[in-house]
Design a protein around this motif. Structure first.
Motif, PDB file in Angstrom:
ATOM      1  N   TRP A 190      -1.798  -0.987   0.624  1.00 47.04           N
ATOM      2  CA  TRP A 190      -0.407  -0.623   0.367  1.00 47.04           C
ATOM      3  C   TRP A 190       0.182  -1.420  -0.794  1.00 47.04           C
ATOM      4  O   TRP A 190       1.045  -0.917  -1.529  1.00 47.04           O
ATOM      5  N   MET A 191      -0.280  -2.642  -0.993  1.00 43.05           N
ATOM      6  CA  MET A 191       0.165  -3.405  -2.163  1.00 43.05           C
ATOM      7  C   MET A 191      -0.345  -2.757  -3.452  1.00 43.05           C
ATOM      8  O   MET A 191       0.349  -2.711  -4.471  1.00 43.05           O
ATOM      9  N   LEU A 192      -1.573  -2.220  -3.378  1.00 41.32           N
ATOM     10  CA  LEU A 192      -2.087  -1.475  -4.526  1.00 41.32           C
ATOM     11  C   LEU A 192      -1.255  -0.226  -4.775  1.00 41.32           C
ATOM     12  O   LEU A 192      -0.935   0.114  -5.919  1.00 41.32           O
ATOM     13  N   TYR A 193      -0.912   0.482  -3.686  1.00 39.45           N
ATOM     14  CA  TYR A 193      -0.109   1.706  -3.814  1.00 39.45           C
ATOM     15  C   TYR A 193       1.231   1.406  -4.488  1.00 39.45           C
ATOM     16  O   TYR A 193       1.657   2.127  -5.399  1.00 39.45           O
ATOM     17  N   VAL A 194       1.898   0.341  -4.041  1.00 36.60           N
ATOM     18  CA  VAL A 194       3.213   0.001  -4.597  1.00 36.60           C
ATOM     19  C   VAL A 194       3.075  -0.408  -6.066  1.00 36.60           C
ATOM     20  O   VAL A 194       3.866   0.016  -6.930  1.00 36.60           O
TER      21      VAL A 194
ATOM     22  N   SER B 160      -9.063  -7.866  -9.146  1.00 38.64           N
ATOM     23  CA  SER B 160      -7.856  -8.683  -9.046  1.00 38.64           C
ATOM     24  C   SER B 160      -7.560  -9.403 -10.365  1.00 38.64           C
ATOM     25  O   SER B 160      -6.433  -9.358 -10.876  1.00 38.64           O
ATOM     26  N   THR B 161      -8.585 -10.049 -10.925  1.00 30.68           N
ATOM     27  CA  THR B 161      -8.409 -10.735 -12.204  1.00 30.68           C
ATOM     28  C   THR B 161      -8.036  -9.737 -13.303  1.00 30.68           C
ATOM     29  O   THR B 161      -7.214 -10.035 -14.179  1.00 30.68           O
ATOM     30  N   LEU B 162      -8.613  -8.551 -13.236  1.00 30.55           N
ATOM     31  CA  LEU B 162      -8.309  -7.508 -14.213  1.00 30.55           C
ATOM     32  C   LEU B 162      -6.825  -7.138 -14.180  1.00 30.55           C
ATOM     33  O   LEU B 162      -6.201  -6.919 -15.225  1.00 30.55           O
ATOM     34  N   ALA B 163      -6.257  -7.093 -12.984  1.00 28.93           N
ATOM     35  CA  ALA B 163      -4.830  -6.789 -12.852  1.00 28.93           C
ATOM     36  C   ALA B 163      -3.973  -7.896 -13.466  1.00 28.93           C
ATOM     37  O   ALA B 163      -2.985  -7.609 -14.154  1.00 28.93           O
ATOM     38  N   TYR B 164      -4.346  -9.130 -13.226  1.00 30.02           N
ATOM     39  CA  TYR B 164      -3.581 -10.243 -13.806  1.00 30.02           C
ATOM     40  C   TYR B 164      -3.656 -10.223 -15.334  1.00 30.02           C
ATOM     41  O   TYR B 164      -2.673 -10.555 -16.022  1.00 30.02           O
TER      42      TYR B 164
ATOM     43  N   ILE C  99       5.151  -5.918 -15.449  1.00 26.14           N
ATOM     44  CA  ILE C  99       4.582  -7.224 -15.101  1.00 26.14           C
ATOM     45  C   ILE C  99       4.536  -7.406 -13.589  1.00 26.14           C
ATOM     46  O   ILE C  99       3.521  -7.842 -13.019  1.00 26.14           O
ATOM     47  N   VAL C 100       5.638  -7.045 -12.913  1.00 26.70           N
ATOM     48  CA  VAL C 100       5.685  -7.140 -11.454  1.00 26.70           C
ATOM     49  C   VAL C 100       4.601  -6.266 -10.818  1.00 26.70           C
ATOM     50  O   VAL C 100       3.933  -6.665  -9.853  1.00 26.70           O
ATOM     51  N   ALA C 101       4.393  -5.067 -11.365  1.00 24.68           N
ATOM     52  CA  ALA C 101       3.397  -4.141 -10.821  1.00 24.68           C
ATOM     53  C   ALA C 101       2.003  -4.753 -10.859  1.00 24.68           C
ATOM     54  O   ALA C 101       1.246  -4.691  -9.869  1.00 24.68           O
ATOM     55  N   TYR C 102       1.647  -5.368 -11.977  1.00 22.12           N
ATOM     56  CA  TYR C 102       0.307  -5.948 -12.089  1.00 22.12           C
ATOM     57  C   TYR C 102       0.140  -7.192 -11.231  1.00 22.12           C
ATOM     58  O   TYR C 102      -0.967  -7.465 -10.735  1.00 22.12           O
ATOM     59  N   VAL C 103       1.203  -7.956 -11.056  1.00 22.63           N
ATOM     60  CA  VAL C 103       1.124  -9.104 -10.148  1.00 22.63           C
ATOM     61  C   VAL C 103       0.865  -8.622  -8.723  1.00 22.63           C
ATOM     62  O   VAL C 103       0.037  -9.194  -7.993  1.00 22.63           O
ATOM     63  N   LEU C 104       1.557  -7.568  -8.309  1.00 25.35           N
ATOM     64  CA  LEU C 104       1.338  -6.987  -6.978  1.00 25.35           C
ATOM     65  C   LEU C 104      -0.103  -6.525  -6.807  1.00 25.35           C
ATOM     66  O   LEU C 104      -0.737  -6.777  -5.773  1.00 25.35           O
ATOM     67  N   MET C 105      -0.624  -5.835  -7.824  1.00 21.19           N
ATOM     68  CA  MET C 105      -1.996  -5.331  -7.739  1.00 21.19           C
ATOM     69  C   MET C 105      -3.004  -6.473  -7.706  1.00 21.19           C
ATOM     70  O   MET C 105      -3.990  -6.438  -6.951  1.00 21.19           O
ATOM     71  N   GLY C 106      -2.767  -7.513  -8.511  1.00 18.97           N
ATOM     72  CA  GLY C 106      -3.695  -8.640  -8.540  1.00 18.97           C
ATOM     73  C   GLY C 106      -3.711  -9.425  -7.243  1.00 18.97           C
ATOM     74  O   GLY C 106      -4.754  -9.940  -6.827  1.00 18.97           O
ATOM     75  N   ALA C 107      -2.538  -9.511  -6.589  1.00 18.95           N
ATOM     76  CA  ALA C 107      -2.420 -10.287  -5.352  1.00 18.95           C
ATOM     77  C   ALA C 107      -2.648  -9.453  -4.104  1.00 18.95           C
ATOM     78  O   ALA C 107      -2.470  -9.957  -2.981  1.00 18.95           O
ATOM     79  N   ALA C 108      -3.032  -8.194  -4.260  1.00 14.73           N
ATOM     80  CA  ALA C 108      -3.127  -7.264  -3.122  1.00 14.73           C
ATOM     81  C   ALA C 108      -4.087  -7.763  -2.044  1.00 14.73           C
ATOM     82  O   ALA C 108      -5.227  -8.127  -2.326  1.00 14.73           O
TER      83      ALA C 108
END
Length: 478
Positions: free
Chosen positions: A105-109, A166-170, A92-101
């Motif tokens: 580097w936020m995508l990488y993490v 971004s929406t896809l990640a959320y 869940i944390v990973a997808y929040v990071l990707m959505g808010a990138a």
């Protein structure tokens, strides 16, 4: 039928619960294809280079490799269920990071953290299902992770056709939340409890899985006997390369090799780009959705057939379909390249630009019938109990190492060899895979884990259970 439903329902519930984790894996694998195309649009809030794109795609399998290595210790130390549950919050944390990138580097993490969970899950799910589902229905329910994983890919492709990256990640945060809740209700595997000398817990786990009125004494006796025989032998990573363990370990490794060298992850990760390269007149996102639908439906077909036809027959069918489709793709791109310098061929190629879609449908159909699910099913079935944790860890790590290499190198391979050379290479590899599946892969249909282990290790079988009719579910075998 009532006996069947009463005996198998808890196992179905357990299989669906753990396989929801595989849906999260599928969504993660499919995310790059629509997301990277979305980032190329003018209104995208984040734009990345082609080199960064390759890292966004390949960091997930690289991190999954690390997760599968660490998971090899954790799956035995903390248990199968606990390791699966521990993947929910980080996912869940990973997808929040990707959505808010707001930067790459936020995508990488986010991709790395998601990849770590993917490594844990792809290692643990086959082991959990192999240890909880009885032989008569293990093939069918053992394919649920593949089925729901393909469902995750399709869900991602469908959503990706309408929303931005971004929406896809959320949207991706919903799946791990659901499987985390479902996992609360299923038990740990009885074989793990036995390995920790918790016989009472193992008995309760078996009763839950087989039904409270089931007679599980004989099955528990067989599990305990097999554990005692394994415990009397020394155990280390070196044991994997001894005569008694090397055969199942080597077959599992080679199955994973051919699975990944078929090029499946390159096709899934870069499907939109492949259709754009083919110059098809159809919308590339629509083509990816069609591929996702075929991927899912063909897995349902495999689920219906695997305990009827067996593993080897499905591998043969899979081999034929994959080789034909890859050769056809190589031929199409050869003539497409030729048409670029020959005007008389250009109109012809434009008229048959639908061929890549048909061939990729055939390719995905073939892969989902055999080479997609069966290597994972074999890993959960055939690795001996004594080495199951470290062996499954190495096999899964190897799988993700191959995935990382193919995903990272695929764009460069296209530049170096062209589409024709790359698809021809994959076809040649799968011809070798056909030979391997004919000569080396054993049939495990209808056999218990203890029976498979006895066959693989050349031990005398202990017939403590009647396999013609399951004592615990009342399923009649023909």
């Amino acid at each position: 039928m009532n006996d069947y439903l009463r005996g198998s329902f808890p196992q179905v519930l357990a299989a669906i619960s753990v396989s929801m984790g595989s849906m999260a894996v599928g969504f993660t694998a499919g995310w790059t294809s629509p997301a990277l195309e979305s980032m190329k649009e003018e209104n995208s809030t984040l734009t990345i280079t082609s080199e960064q794109e390759s890292w966004v795609g390949s960091l997930m399998p690289l991190s999954a490799l690390v997760g599968s290595v660490i998971g090899g210790y954790l799956v035995d130390a903390i248990g199968r269920k606990m390791l699966i549950c521990s993947c929910g919050p980080p996912f869940i944390v990973a997808y929040v990071l990707m959505g808010a990138a707001t930067n790459v580097w936020m995508l990488y993490v986010g991709r790395s953290l998601a990849g770590l969970c993917v490594g844990f899950l792809t290692l643990t799910l086959p082991v959990y299902l192999g240890e909880t589902i009885q032989a008569e229905i293990r093939g069918t329910l053992g394919l649920l992770p593949t089925t729901l994983g393909n469902g995750g890919i399709l869900m991602c492709f469908l959503a990706g056709a309408y929303v931005n990256w971004s929406t896809l990640a959320y949207i991706g945060t919903a799946i791990p939340a659901v499987f985390l809740v479902l996992m609360i209700f299923v038990p740990e595997t009885p074989r793990w409890y036995i390995s920790k000398e918790r016989e009472a817990d193992a008995y309760r786990s078996l009763c839950w899985l087989r039904g409270t009125n089931a007679d599980v004494d004989s099955e528990l006796e067989e599990i305990m006997l097999n554990h005692e025989m394994s415990a009397s032998q020394s155990s280390s990573v070196k044991e994997l390369f001894t005569k008694q363990y090397f055969k199942p370990f080597a077959i599992a490794m080679l199955l994973m090799s051919f699975q990944q060298l078929s090029g499946i992850n390159a096709v899934i990760f870069y499907s939109v780009s492949i259709f754009n390269s083919a110059g098809t007149t159809l919308d590339s996102n629509l083509c990816s959705v069609i591929i996702g639908v075929v991927n899912l439906l063909s897995t349902f077909l495999a689920t219906a057939l695997i305990d009827r036809l067996g593993r080897k027959i499905l591998l043969y069918i899979s081999d034929v379909l994959i080789v034909i489709s890859l050769i056809s793709l190589a031929v199409f791109f050869y003539f497409k390249q030729y048409a670029e310098t020959n005007e008389s061929w250009k109109l012809t190629m434009d008229n048959i630009s639908w061929i890549p879609l048909v061939n990729l449908i055939l390719y995905v159909l073939g892969f989902s019938l055999g080479w997609g699910p069966i290597p994972w099913l074999f890993m959960g079935e055939a690795l001996p109990a004594k080495i199951r944790g470290p062996a499954a860890s190495i096999v899964t790590a190897f799988n993700w190492a191959c995935t990382f290499a193919i995903t990272k190198l695929f764009p460069g391979m296209l530049e170096l060899f062209g589409e024709t050379g790359v698809f021809a290479l994959f076809a040649c590899i799968m011809i070798l895979g056909t030979i391997f599946s004919v000569l080396m892969v054993p049939e495990t249909k209808g056999l218990s884990l203890e029976e498979i282990e006895s066959i693989m290790m050349g031990r005398k079988q202990h017939n403590t259970m009647n396999r013609k009719m399951s004592e615990v579910s009342g399923i009649m075998m023909s």
